[in-house]
Design a protein around this motif. Structure first.
Motif: not given
Length: 134
Positions: A40-59
Protein backbone atom coordinates in the motif's frame (compact mmCIF):
# COMPACT_ATOMS: atom_id res chain seq x y z
CA UNK A 1 -9.29 -10.74 -21.48
CA UNK A 2 -8.12 -8.13 -18.99
CA UNK A 3 -4.81 -6.47 -19.82
CA UNK A 4 -1.99 -6.43 -17.29
CA UNK A 5 -1.14 -3.04 -15.82
CA UNK A 6 2.31 -2.27 -14.43
CA UNK A 7 2.14 0.66 -11.99
CA UNK A 8 5.48 2.46 -11.59
CA UNK A 9 6.92 5.63 -10.09
CA UNK A 10 9.94 7.41 -11.56
CA UNK A 11 12.43 10.12 -10.57
CA UNK A 12 12.99 12.88 -13.12
CA UNK A 13 16.48 14.28 -12.53
CA UNK A 14 17.72 16.73 -15.15
CA UNK A 15 21.14 18.36 -15.10
CA UNK A 16 22.64 20.37 -17.94
CA UNK A 17 19.76 19.52 -20.28
CA UNK A 18 20.20 15.77 -19.78
CA UNK A 19 18.05 13.30 -17.85
CA UNK A 20 19.37 10.59 -15.56
CA UNK A 21 18.67 7.04 -16.78
CA UNK A 22 19.67 3.64 -15.44
CA UNK A 23 20.12 0.18 -16.94
CA UNK A 24 19.30 -2.64 -14.51
CA UNK A 25 21.54 -5.71 -14.41
CA UNK A 26 20.51 -8.27 -17.00
CA UNK A 27 18.58 -5.76 -19.14
CA UNK A 28 19.55 -4.18 -22.44
CA UNK A 29 17.36 -1.10 -22.08
CA UNK A 30 17.67 2.05 -19.98
CA UNK A 31 14.84 3.36 -17.80
CA UNK A 32 14.04 6.49 -15.85
CA UNK A 33 15.09 5.48 -12.29
CA UNK A 34 12.28 4.21 -10.06
CA UNK A 35 10.14 1.13 -9.85
CA UNK A 36 6.98 -0.64 -8.74
CA UNK A 37 5.19 0.06 -5.51
CA UNK A 38 5.13 -2.54 -2.76
CA UNK A 39 1.84 -3.18 -0.97
CA UNK A 40 0.00 0.00 0.00
CA UNK A 41 2.96 2.36 -0.53
CA UNK A 42 2.19 5.87 -1.72
CA UNK A 43 3.92 7.27 -4.79
CA UNK A 44 6.30 9.25 -2.55
CA UNK A 45 7.15 6.22 -0.37
CA UNK A 46 7.80 4.12 -3.48
CA UNK A 47 9.95 6.84 -5.03
CA UNK A 48 12.09 7.35 -1.91
CA UNK A 49 12.64 3.60 -1.44
CA UNK A 50 13.37 2.79 -5.07
CA UNK A 51 15.86 5.63 -5.59
CA UNK A 52 17.70 4.72 -2.39
CA UNK A 53 17.84 1.08 -3.56
CA UNK A 54 18.95 1.87 -7.13
CA UNK A 55 21.15 4.96 -6.84
CA UNK A 56 22.21 5.04 -3.15
CA UNK A 57 20.97 8.60 -2.57
CA UNK A 58 18.21 9.92 -0.36
CA UNK A 59 15.55 12.05 -2.01
CA UNK A 60 14.45 15.01 0.09
CA UNK A 61 10.73 14.30 0.71
CA UNK A 62 9.61 17.94 0.91
CA UNK A 63 11.05 18.62 -2.58
CA UNK A 64 9.05 15.89 -4.36
CA UNK A 65 6.86 17.50 -7.07
CA UNK A 66 4.68 15.67 -9.62
CA UNK A 67 6.05 16.03 -13.17
CA UNK A 68 3.35 14.08 -15.01
CA UNK A 69 1.87 10.62 -15.43
CA UNK A 70 2.35 8.61 -18.62
CA UNK A 71 0.91 5.40 -19.99
CA UNK A 72 2.13 3.17 -22.82
CA UNK A 73 2.68 -0.50 -23.61
CA UNK A 74 5.93 -2.04 -22.42
CA UNK A 75 8.71 -2.12 -25.00
CA UNK A 76 7.68 -5.60 -26.19
CA UNK A 77 4.92 -4.04 -28.36
CA UNK A 78 1.10 -3.76 -28.44
CA UNK A 79 0.49 -7.17 -26.84
CA UNK A 80 2.76 -6.22 -23.94
CA UNK A 81 1.50 -5.05 -20.55
CA UNK A 82 0.39 -1.45 -20.15
CA UNK A 83 2.79 0.62 -18.04
CA UNK A 84 1.65 3.62 -16.00
CA UNK A 85 4.55 5.79 -14.85
CA UNK A 86 3.98 8.59 -12.33
CA UNK A 87 6.98 10.92 -12.57
CA UNK A 88 8.36 13.24 -9.91
CA UNK A 89 11.09 15.83 -9.62
CA UNK A 90 13.02 15.88 -6.32
CA UNK A 91 16.29 17.09 -4.86
CA UNK A 92 18.62 14.58 -3.23
CA UNK A 93 21.34 14.15 -0.64
CA UNK A 94 24.41 12.00 -1.21
CA UNK A 95 26.44 10.93 -4.21
CA UNK A 96 24.73 9.25 -7.14
CA UNK A 97 26.08 5.74 -7.61
CA UNK A 98 24.75 2.57 -9.21
CA UNK A 99 23.70 0.01 -6.60
CA UNK A 100 24.10 -3.74 -7.00
CA UNK A 101 20.77 -3.75 -8.94
CA UNK A 102 22.05 -1.31 -11.57
CA UNK A 103 24.58 -2.12 -14.28
CA UNK A 104 25.01 1.41 -15.62
CA UNK A 105 23.79 4.98 -15.17
CA UNK A 106 23.87 7.58 -17.95
CA UNK A 107 22.74 11.11 -18.68
CA UNK A 108 20.59 11.13 -21.82
CA UNK A 109 19.68 13.94 -24.19
CA UNK A 110 16.60 13.89 -26.41
CA UNK A 111 18.70 12.20 -29.13
CA UNK A 112 18.92 9.15 -26.84
CA UNK A 113 15.11 8.76 -26.80
CA UNK A 114 15.18 5.50 -28.86
CA UNK A 115 17.17 3.81 -26.06
CA UNK A 116 14.31 3.97 -23.54
CA UNK A 117 10.89 2.22 -23.45
CA UNK A 118 7.76 3.81 -24.97
CA UNK A 119 6.40 5.18 -21.67
CA UNK A 120 9.75 6.89 -20.98
CA UNK A 121 9.73 8.28 -24.53
CA UNK A 122 6.50 10.15 -23.74
CA UNK A 123 8.25 11.86 -20.82
CA UNK A 124 11.23 12.69 -23.09
CA UNK A 125 8.80 14.32 -25.57
CA UNK A 126 7.23 16.53 -22.90
CA UNK A 127 10.59 17.51 -21.40
CA UNK A 128 11.96 18.41 -24.85
CA UNK A 129 8.84 20.43 -25.68
CA UNK A 130 9.27 22.33 -22.38
CA UNK A 131 12.92 23.05 -23.27
CA UNK A 132 14.28 20.94 -20.39
CA UNK A 133 16.11 18.36 -22.55
CA UNK A 134 18.77 19.28 -25.06
Amino acid sequence: MKSVLIDTVAWVRIEGGRILCARPKGKDVFYIPGGKREGAETDRETLLREIQEELTVGLIPETVVHAGTYEAHAHDGPGAPLVTMSCYYADYRGTLAASSEIEEVAWFSYADRPLVPPVDQLLFDDLAAAGELC
